[in-house]
Design a protein around this motif. Structure first.
Motif, PDB file in Angstrom:
ATOM      1  N   ASN A  57       0.792  -1.224   0.000  1.00 19.06           N
ATOM      2  CA  ASN A  57       0.000   0.000   0.000  1.00 19.06           C
ATOM      3  C   ASN A  57       0.823   1.273   0.000  1.00 19.06           C
ATOM      4  O   ASN A  57       0.445   2.246  -0.626  1.00 19.06           O
ATOM      5  CB  ASN A  57      -0.949   0.027   1.208  1.00 19.06           C
ATOM      6  N   ILE A  58       1.914   1.292   0.723  1.00 13.20           N
ATOM      7  CA  ILE A  58       2.690   2.514   0.883  1.00 13.20           C
ATOM      8  C   ILE A  58       3.271   3.007  -0.439  1.00 13.20           C
ATOM      9  O   ILE A  58       3.335   4.191  -0.681  1.00 13.20           O
ATOM     10  CB  ILE A  58       3.819   2.310   1.923  1.00 13.20           C
ATOM     11  N   THR A  59       3.677   2.100  -1.310  1.00 16.29           N
ATOM     12  CA  THR A  59       4.320   2.527  -2.553  1.00 16.29           C
ATOM     13  C   THR A  59       3.379   2.537  -3.753  1.00 16.29           C
ATOM     14  O   THR A  59       3.792   2.881  -4.849  1.00 16.29           O
ATOM     15  CB  THR A  59       5.520   1.616  -2.861  1.00 16.29           C
ATOM     16  N   SER A  60       2.127   2.175  -3.571  1.00 18.35           N
ATOM     17  CA  SER A  60       1.211   2.157  -4.715  1.00 18.35           C
ATOM     18  C   SER A  60       0.377   3.433  -4.764  1.00 18.35           C
ATOM     19  O   SER A  60       0.211   4.137  -3.773  1.00 18.35           O
ATOM     20  CB  SER A  60       0.300   0.921  -4.653  1.00 18.35           C
ATOM     21  N   LYS A  61      -0.151   3.722  -5.940  1.00 16.76           N
ATOM     22  CA  LYS A  61      -0.920   4.934  -6.174  1.00 16.76           C
ATOM     23  C   LYS A  61      -2.129   4.986  -5.229  1.00 16.76           C
ATOM     24  O   LYS A  61      -2.782   3.981  -4.987  1.00 16.76           O
ATOM     25  CB  LYS A  61      -1.396   4.956  -7.625  1.00 16.76           C
ATOM     26  N   GLY A  62      -2.404   6.175  -4.707  1.00 15.96           N
ATOM     27  CA  GLY A  62      -3.547   6.359  -3.832  1.00 15.96           C
ATOM     28  C   GLY A  62      -3.262   6.061  -2.369  1.00 15.96           C
ATOM     29  O   GLY A  62      -4.180   6.019  -1.553  1.00 15.96           O
ATOM     30  N   TRP A  63      -1.983   5.904  -2.002  1.00 13.23           N
ATOM     31  CA  TRP A  63      -1.631   5.515  -0.641  1.00 13.23           C
ATOM     32  C   TRP A  63      -2.064   6.562   0.383  1.00 13.23           C
ATOM     33  O   TRP A  63      -2.475   6.222   1.479  1.00 13.23           O
ATOM     34  CB  TRP A  63      -0.136   5.237  -0.503  1.00 13.23           C
ATOM     35  N   TYR A  64      -2.003   7.850   0.034  1.00 14.33           N
ATOM     36  CA  TYR A  64      -2.332   8.891   1.011  1.00 14.33           C
ATOM     37  C   TYR A  64      -3.816   8.852   1.374  1.00 14.33           C
ATOM     38  O   TYR A  64      -4.187   8.914   2.541  1.00 14.33           O
ATOM     39  CB  TYR A  64      -1.948  10.268   0.476  1.00 14.33           C
ATOM     40  N   ARG A  65      -4.680   8.697   0.396  1.00 17.96           N
ATOM     41  CA  ARG A  65      -6.117   8.612   0.658  1.00 17.96           C
ATOM     42  C   ARG A  65      -6.422   7.369   1.508  1.00 17.96           C
ATOM     43  O   ARG A  65      -7.204   7.417   2.438  1.00 17.96           O
ATOM     44  CB  ARG A  65      -6.911   8.566  -0.640  1.00 17.96           C
TER      45      ARG A  65
END
Length: 150
Positions: A57-65
């Motif tokens: 999750n940390i390195t994939s797109k959308g991690w901040y949301r």
């Protein structure tokens, strides 16, 4: 603060960035602290949940949301609702100034910012049930749902 601590310690543990004995020591120190958590939750529970959430999750797109959503999931009560707490206020950024340039310290996100916005009609209806805190719980849950949908 507790969620941030659990998130960082679980990440460091998963990635092996710090000696295991040091991580274990820091986790034990964090467990000994008095954190605001829903009933039945422990710091170990949050460490385990954060490790699961770190997976790809940390390195994939959308991690901040997703990380914002995790903050809500981790403070949810076992009934699926939310209580008016400083932890919820932080997750919702309650009391956040409208101007995007100004930063507000996390310590100023507070339960009073949430409580001050409970609609009078909701308070009136819930007072008829004579269940203490019901209006706050319903309002907090509605705010959490709204934050999720953002």
């Amino acid at each position: 603060r507790m969620l941030g601590t659990a998130l960082v310690l679980s990440f460091l543990d998963l990635k092996g960035l710090i000696d295991q004995s040091q991580i274990d020591h820091q986790i034990q120190r964090a467990k000994a602290m008095r954190w605001e958590m829903p009933p039945g939750h422990t710091f170990s529970h949050y460490i385990a949940m954060c490790k699961i959430m770190h997976s790809r999750n940390i390195t994939s797109k959308g991690w901040y949301r997703r990380s914002n959503l995790w903050a809500l999931i981790l403070i949810q009560t076992s009934s699926g609702s939310f209580e008016v707490t400083d932890a919820l206020a932080t997750a919702l950024r309650a009391g956040e100034p409208k101007h995007p340039i100004h930063e507000q310290p996390v310590s100023e996100f507070s339960r009073s910012a949430i409580q001050s916005t409970v609609p009078t009609t909701l308070i009136t209806l819930c007072n008829k049930t004579r269940i203490p805190g019901l209006a706050g719980t319903i309002w907090a849950t509605l705010l959490a749902i709204a934050r999720y949908r953002m």
